[in-house]
Every structure is written in structure tokens, then in C-alpha cells.
Design a protein around this motif. Structure first.
Motif, PDB file in Angstrom:
ATOM      1  N   PRO A 276       0.808  -1.231   0.000  1.00  0.00           N
ATOM      2  CA  PRO A 276       0.000   0.000   0.000  1.00  0.00           C
ATOM      3  C   PRO A 276       0.833   1.269   0.000  1.00  0.00           C
ATOM      4  CG  PRO A 276       0.004  -1.000   2.170  1.00  0.00           C
ATOM      5  CD  PRO A 276       0.675  -1.981   1.251  1.00  0.00           C
ATOM      6  N   PHE A 277       2.131   1.141   0.299  1.00  0.00           N
ATOM      7  CA  PHE A 277       3.014   2.306   0.331  1.00  0.00           C
ATOM      8  C   PHE A 277       3.746   2.508  -0.995  1.00  0.00           C
ATOM      9  CE2 PHE A 277       2.611   0.692   4.663  1.00  0.00           C
ATOM     10  CZ  PHE A 277       2.181   1.830   5.321  1.00  0.00           C
ATOM     11  N   GLY A 278       3.414   1.677  -1.990  1.00  0.00           N
ATOM     12  CA  GLY A 278       4.083   1.784  -3.278  1.00  0.00           C
ATOM     13  C   GLY A 278       5.245   0.816  -3.378  1.00  0.00           C
ATOM     14  N   ASP A 279       5.764   0.645  -4.574  1.00  0.00           N
ATOM     15  CA  ASP A 279       6.835  -0.306  -4.830  1.00  0.00           C
ATOM     16  C   ASP A 279       7.839   0.313  -5.793  1.00  0.00           C
ATOM     17  OD1 ASP A 279       7.741  -2.446  -7.051  1.00  0.00           O
ATOM     18  OD2 ASP A 279       7.767  -3.362  -5.076  1.00  0.00           O
ATOM     19  N   ALA A 298      -3.575  -0.257 -14.075  1.00  0.00           N
ATOM     20  CA  ALA A 298      -2.738  -1.377 -14.522  1.00  0.00           C
ATOM     21  C   ALA A 298      -1.356  -1.371 -13.873  1.00  0.00           C
ATOM     22  CB  ALA A 298      -2.606  -1.356 -16.041  1.00  0.00           C
ATOM     23  N   PHE A 299      -0.771  -0.186 -13.708  1.00  0.00           N
ATOM     24  CA  PHE A 299       0.580  -0.070 -13.136  1.00  0.00           C
ATOM     25  C   PHE A 299       0.542   0.668 -11.789  1.00  0.00           C
ATOM     26  CE2 PHE A 299       1.219  -0.760 -17.607  1.00  0.00           C
ATOM     27  CZ  PHE A 299       2.411  -1.447 -17.719  1.00  0.00           C
ATOM     28  N   TYR A 300      -0.559   0.626 -11.114  1.00  0.00           N
ATOM     29  CA  TYR A 300      -0.770   1.416  -9.900  1.00  0.00           C
ATOM     30  C   TYR A 300       0.362   1.263  -8.869  1.00  0.00           C
ATOM     31  CZ  TYR A 300      -3.031   3.066  -5.614  1.00  0.00           C
ATOM     32  OH  TYR A 300      -3.331   3.732  -4.449  1.00  0.00           O
ATOM     33  N   ASN A 301       0.916   2.407  -8.460  1.00  0.00           N
ATOM     34  CA  ASN A 301       1.922   2.485  -7.389  1.00  0.00           C
ATOM     35  C   ASN A 301       3.274   1.872  -7.734  1.00  0.00           C
ATOM     36  OD1 ASN A 301       0.965   4.106  -5.380  1.00  0.00           O
ATOM     37  ND2 ASN A 301       0.417   2.469  -3.972  1.00  0.00           N
ATOM     38  N   ARG A 302       3.566   1.669  -9.003  1.00  0.00           N
ATOM     39  CA  ARG A 302       4.882   1.154  -9.386  1.00  0.00           C
ATOM     40  C   ARG A 302       5.863   2.336  -9.491  1.00  0.00           C
ATOM     41  NH1 ARG A 302       5.696  -4.166  -8.336  1.00  0.00           N
ATOM     42  NH2 ARG A 302       3.851  -5.368  -8.939  1.00  0.00           N
ATOM     43  N   GLU A 303       6.335   2.794  -8.341  1.00  0.00           N
ATOM     44  CA  GLU A 303       7.164   3.992  -8.265  1.00  0.00           C
ATOM     45  C   GLU A 303       8.523   3.822  -8.932  1.00  0.00           C
ATOM     46  OE1 GLU A 303       7.422   4.629  -4.101  1.00  0.00           O
ATOM     47  OE2 GLU A 303       5.428   5.515  -3.933  1.00  0.00           O
ATOM     48  N   GLY A 304       8.997   2.584  -9.078  1.00  0.00           N
ATOM     49  CA  GLY A 304      10.324   2.340  -9.619  1.00  0.00           C
ATOM     50  C   GLY A 304      10.423   2.478 -11.128  1.00  0.00           C
ATOM     51  N   LEU A 305       9.295   2.474 -11.830  1.00  0.00           N
ATOM     52  CA  LEU A 305       9.338   2.589 -13.290  1.00  0.00           C
ATOM     53  C   LEU A 305       9.825   3.979 -13.683  1.00  0.00           C
ATOM     54  CD1 LEU A 305       6.032   0.822 -14.394  1.00  0.00           C
ATOM     55  CD2 LEU A 305       8.355  -0.069 -14.532  1.00  0.00           C
ATOM     56  N   ALA A 306      10.943   4.030 -14.400  1.00  0.00           N
ATOM     57  CA  ALA A 306      11.520   5.321 -14.782  1.00  0.00           C
ATOM     58  C   ALA A 306      11.225   5.676 -16.232  1.00  0.00           C
ATOM     59  CB  ALA A 306      13.029   5.307 -14.554  1.00  0.00           C
ATOM     60  N   GLU A 307      11.078   4.661 -17.075  1.00  0.00           N
ATOM     61  CA  GLU A 307      10.818   4.893 -18.500  1.00  0.00           C
ATOM     62  C   GLU A 307       9.504   4.239 -18.896  1.00  0.00           C
ATOM     63  OE1 GLU A 307      13.981   3.797 -21.057  1.00  0.00           O
ATOM     64  OE2 GLU A 307      15.514   4.852 -19.906  1.00  0.00           O
ATOM     65  N   LEU A 308       8.767   4.918 -19.747  1.00  0.00           N
ATOM     66  CA  LEU A 308       7.499   4.383 -20.223  1.00  0.00           C
ATOM     67  C   LEU A 308       7.420   4.581 -21.729  1.00  0.00           C
ATOM     68  CD1 LEU A 308       4.769   3.134 -19.564  1.00  0.00           C
ATOM     69  CD2 LEU A 308       3.872   5.431 -19.222  1.00  0.00           C
ATOM     70  N   ASN A 309       7.536   3.482 -22.457  1.00  0.00           N
ATOM     71  CA  ASN A 309       7.451   3.523 -23.917  1.00  0.00           C
ATOM     72  C   ASN A 309       6.130   2.893 -24.350  1.00  0.00           C
ATOM     73  OD1 ASN A 309      10.130   4.600 -24.268  1.00  0.00           O
ATOM     74  ND2 ASN A 309      10.911   2.572 -23.746  1.00  0.00           N
ATOM     75  N   LEU A 310       5.200   3.737 -24.757  1.00  0.00           N
ATOM     76  CA  LEU A 310       3.885   3.256 -25.156  1.00  0.00           C
ATOM     77  C   LEU A 310       3.906   2.848 -26.630  1.00  0.00           C
ATOM     78  CD1 LEU A 310       1.663   5.941 -23.395  1.00  0.00           C
ATOM     79  CD2 LEU A 310       2.257   3.645 -22.593  1.00  0.00           C
ATOM     80  N   PRO A 311       3.332   1.687 -26.962  1.00  0.00           N
ATOM     81  CA  PRO A 311       3.350   1.210 -28.353  1.00  0.00           C
ATOM     82  C   PRO A 311       2.520   2.108 -29.278  1.00  0.00           C
ATOM     83  CG  PRO A 311       1.979  -0.199 -26.974  1.00  0.00           C
ATOM     84  CD  PRO A 311       2.673   0.727 -26.054  1.00  0.00           C
ATOM     85  N   ALA A 312       2.928   2.174 -30.537  1.00  0.00           N
ATOM     86  CA  ALA A 312       2.300   3.074 -31.510  1.00  0.00           C
ATOM     87  C   ALA A 312       0.832   2.747 -31.760  1.00  0.00           C
ATOM     88  CB  ALA A 312       3.079   3.031 -32.827  1.00  0.00           C
ATOM     89  N   SER A 326       5.507   7.530  -9.664  1.00  0.00           N
ATOM     90  CA  SER A 326       6.182   8.823  -9.497  1.00  0.00           C
ATOM     91  C   SER A 326       7.553   8.881 -10.141  1.00  0.00           C
ATOM     92  CB  SER A 326       6.299   9.152  -8.009  1.00  0.00           C
ATOM     93  OG  SER A 326       6.973   8.114  -7.321  1.00  0.00           O
ATOM     94  N   GLY A 327       8.123   7.722 -10.532  1.00  0.00           N
ATOM     95  CA  GLY A 327       9.446   7.724 -11.142  1.00  0.00           C
ATOM     96  C   GLY A 327       9.450   8.063 -12.619  1.00  0.00           C
ATOM     97  N   ILE A 328       8.281   8.010 -13.270  1.00  0.00           N
ATOM     98  CA  ILE A 328       8.207   8.295 -14.709  1.00  0.00           C
ATOM     99  C   ILE A 328       8.378   9.791 -14.951  1.00  0.00           C
ATOM    100  CG2 ILE A 328       6.726   8.215 -16.754  1.00  0.00           C
ATOM    101  CD1 ILE A 328       5.423   5.717 -15.587  1.00  0.00           C
ATOM    102  N   ARG A 329       9.300  10.139 -15.822  1.00  0.00           N
ATOM    103  CA  ARG A 329       9.614  11.548 -16.072  1.00  0.00           C
ATOM    104  C   ARG A 329       8.999  12.087 -17.357  1.00  0.00           C
ATOM    105  NH1 ARG A 329      10.054  11.432 -11.593  1.00  0.00           N
ATOM    106  NH2 ARG A 329      11.879  11.562 -10.248  1.00  0.00           N
TER     107      ARG A 329
END
Length: 339
Positions: A276-279, A298-312, A326-329
Motif C-alpha cells: 500500500p506504500f508503493g513499490d 494497470a501499473f498502480y503504485n509502481r514507483e520504480g518505473l523510470a521509463e514508459l514507452n507506449l506502443p504506436a 512517481s518515477g516516470i519523467r
């Protein structure tokens, strides 16, 4: 510094910006509550010169794992109390006593690797003051197994045979058969798992019980409908070519996930965390080019994800899909999105 021999009590008390610490080999003593309340302290390296771990040293810190060196003889009361992210502890061979509440209120899936030949003295006067929570799983070497099983103070804990972590590559000719490929006695010895073939909900159920997995490669798998798995909150099931709800819910050590290359959808809450405190453990979860839909949270509270590449070809992103990440910039939204 080589001249420093001791870290005094409360030296880093409530240093909430401290994230990691390597303690030099010159240190032989760490005072009480030295790192108390360091809520972002995720990793610490203890020196092989350390003689004991005093009461409350890492109480309420953010540690995820810790290795107690063989030089340590005792672990004081509340040393790691309320380290709610702590799920992996190695106890060195020389430890002979672990005081009350030393590892209480840690992660529910706490795994402790016990290397003392004989069971250390622990506190079991009541469930509240016990050295470990009842849900703790302890791994011991084969030659020590009987000593731990015969010690009445350890009867509340699950005692399992220690096996060095391994990597497994398994082909599933039929969905729902992963449990027949890995003996249950060995499932907690697997850290890296690669699957090919076809899988369903029954296989996700087995994966979620493999507590030590840090790398999961499903890129060569096709997900098909059928089978169920229980995440304690609800019973989930699979649909064809969809990453199911709560698919990795219990994998608290998972740092790298490769999704199936044939995937077309990521279900609601598919990759959310049970913490509940995030991961911030999961660092990489590339979304395949074939995905057109990402469900709610789908990715709720996944704080460690730094990059997000969404498919076309992505057309739909559900409400709160990346809430708490919160890690996604930066994010580039594909032109195909219509919702």
C-alpha cells in the motif's frame, strides 16, 4: 574513514533522505537506533568486522533486504522492527541470539536464510513480542534441518530446505502445467524464470508463490483462457492474449518483467503492487508493440518505473493506469489513442 571504529547511538536518527549506506570495515559497533526512522534507506552493507546489532538500529527504516555478516553474535530487540519493506534477511553463521521483536512487523512474505548450524535463541514469550512474525519462512541447510525442526521455539515458523538460487528455462506444451515442471520443494530456489509455450491462470498462480523471483521473462509465451489464481483479495482468471489482473501481485522482489510478444491487452490492475506504500523494485516492464489496451490502475503504485514507452498502436488507457508511478519523467502518447 579507516580511523572510525563506531557509529554512535542515534547518529542518523530520522535521516529521511538517506537511501543507501556502505559501512566501512573499520566499524565494529553501531549504537542503538543509529538509523532509526530512515524511511528511504533501502539498502545497507554491513562490515565483516561488526560484532553485534544493537536494539532499534534500523527500526522503521526502508530496508528491503539485509545480510547479517558471520562476525555478528547477537541481534538486539526491535533492531529491524517495522521495516515493512524488508522481505529478505540472511542471518550469519555466528548469530546465537535474536531478541524480542527484532524482525516484527516486516513484510508479510519475510524470508530468512538461517546459516547458524544450531538454532539461535529467539523470543517467543508471546506473538506480540516474538522475534519474528508467524508468517516468516526460514530456510536452513540440510545438515541443520533436524535441529531447527526439533526446537520447539521454532514451531510457529515454516522451516524449508535452503537451495542456492537458480535460473530456470521451461517450455509449457500445455497450459496450467508449470507446477509439474518445478517441484514445490524447489520453487523458492528460483530467482530468474523464463517461460515459453502456452500458459493460463493456473500457471500465474504457481508463479505468484515463487517468492524469490526477480526476473520473469514471458516474451515467448502465449496466454490462453482458462485456469484461476488467488491473490488473497480475489480469484482471477486469464483471457486470450491478455496480461491478467494481479498477474504479479505477490512478486515483491520482481525487478524485470518481459511481457509476451503476442500480448494485445493489459487488464485492469494487472501490474499493481500489494504494497500500500508503493513499490520501487520493478524497474523495467516494456510494453509489447502488439498491445492496444491498458486497463484501469494497470501499473498502480509502481514507483520504480523510470521509463514508459507506449506502443504506436495503443488505443485505450484506463483511468488511473499509471497512478502513483512517481518515477516516470516523460511520456509520448501515441497518435492512435482515442480514449
Amino acid at each position: 574513514p579507516s580511523l572510525v571504529k563506531e557509529i554512535l547511538p542515534s547518529t542518523f536518527y530520522y535521516c529521511r533522505s538517506l537511501t543507501s549506506m556502505v559501512i566501512p570495515q573499520s566499524i565494529t559497533a553501531i549504537g542503538e537506533k543509529a538509523f532509526y526512522g530512515c524511511s528511504r534507506l533501502a539498502s545497507v552493507t554491513l562490515p565483516s568486522t561488526l560484532k553485534s546489532i544493537e536494539p532499534g538500529v534500523f527500526n522503521s527504516s526502508g530496508l528491503k533486504s539485509v545480510v547479517i555478516p558471520d562476525s555478528v553474535k547477537s541481534i538486539g530487540s526491535e533492531a529491524f522492527y517495522y521495516c515493512y519493506n524488508l522481505n529478505d534477511v540472511t542471518i550469519g553463521a555466528s548469530v546465537d541470539s535474536i531478541a524480542s521483536m527484532a524482525f516484527s512487523s516486516c513484510a508479510e512474505d519475510l524470508s530468512v536464510y538461517m546459516f547458524p548450524a544450531m538454532p539461535p535463541k529467539i523470543d517467543v514469550q508471546s506473538s506480540y513480542y516474538a522475534s519474528f512474525a508467524d508468517s516468516t519462512v526460514m530456510y536452513v541447510k540440510a545438515e541443520s534441518m533436524q535441529a531447527y525442526l526439533n526446537d520447539s521455539t521454532y514451531k510457529a515458523y515454516k522451516i524449508r530446505l535452503y537451495a542456492p538460487p537458480t535460473a530456470q528455462v521451461i517450455n509449457l506444451e500445455e497450459p496450467g502445467t508449470l507446477s509439474t515442471k518445478i517441484p514445490e520443494s524447489q520453487m523458492n530456489g528460483v530467482k530468474k524464470l523464463t517461460l515459453t509455450g502456452v500458459m493460463n491462470g493456473n500457471d500465474f498462480d504457481f508463479i505468484n508463490r515463487m517468492a524469490l523471483i526477480d526476473t520473469l521473462d514471458l516474451s515467448g509465451v502465449k496466454i490462453v483462457a482458462g485456469g484461476t489464481f488467488d491473490t488473497e483479495r480475489r480469484t482471477c482468471m486469464t483471457s486470450g492474449n491478455e496480461l491478467p489482473k494481479h498477474s504479479i501481485y505477490k512478486l515483491s522482489r520482481l525487478a524485470l518483467l518481459q511481457m509476451p510478444s503476442t500480448l494485445t491487452a493489459i487488464a485492469d490492475s494487472a501490474l499493481c503492487t500489494e504494497n500500500p506504500f508503493g513499490d520501487n523494485v520493478l524497474k523495467n516492464a516494456d510494453i509489447p508493440a502488439s498491445v492496444t489496451r491498458i486497463g484501469q490502475y494497470a501499473f498502480y503504485n509502481r514507483e520504480g518505473l523510470a521509463e514508459l514507452n507506449l506502443p504506436a498502436n495503443l488505443k485505450y488507457i484506463g483511468n488511473g493506469a499509471f497512478l502513483g508511478c512517481s518515477g516516470i519523467r516523460s511520456v509520448v502518447l501515441p497518435a492512435a489513442i482515442d480514449t
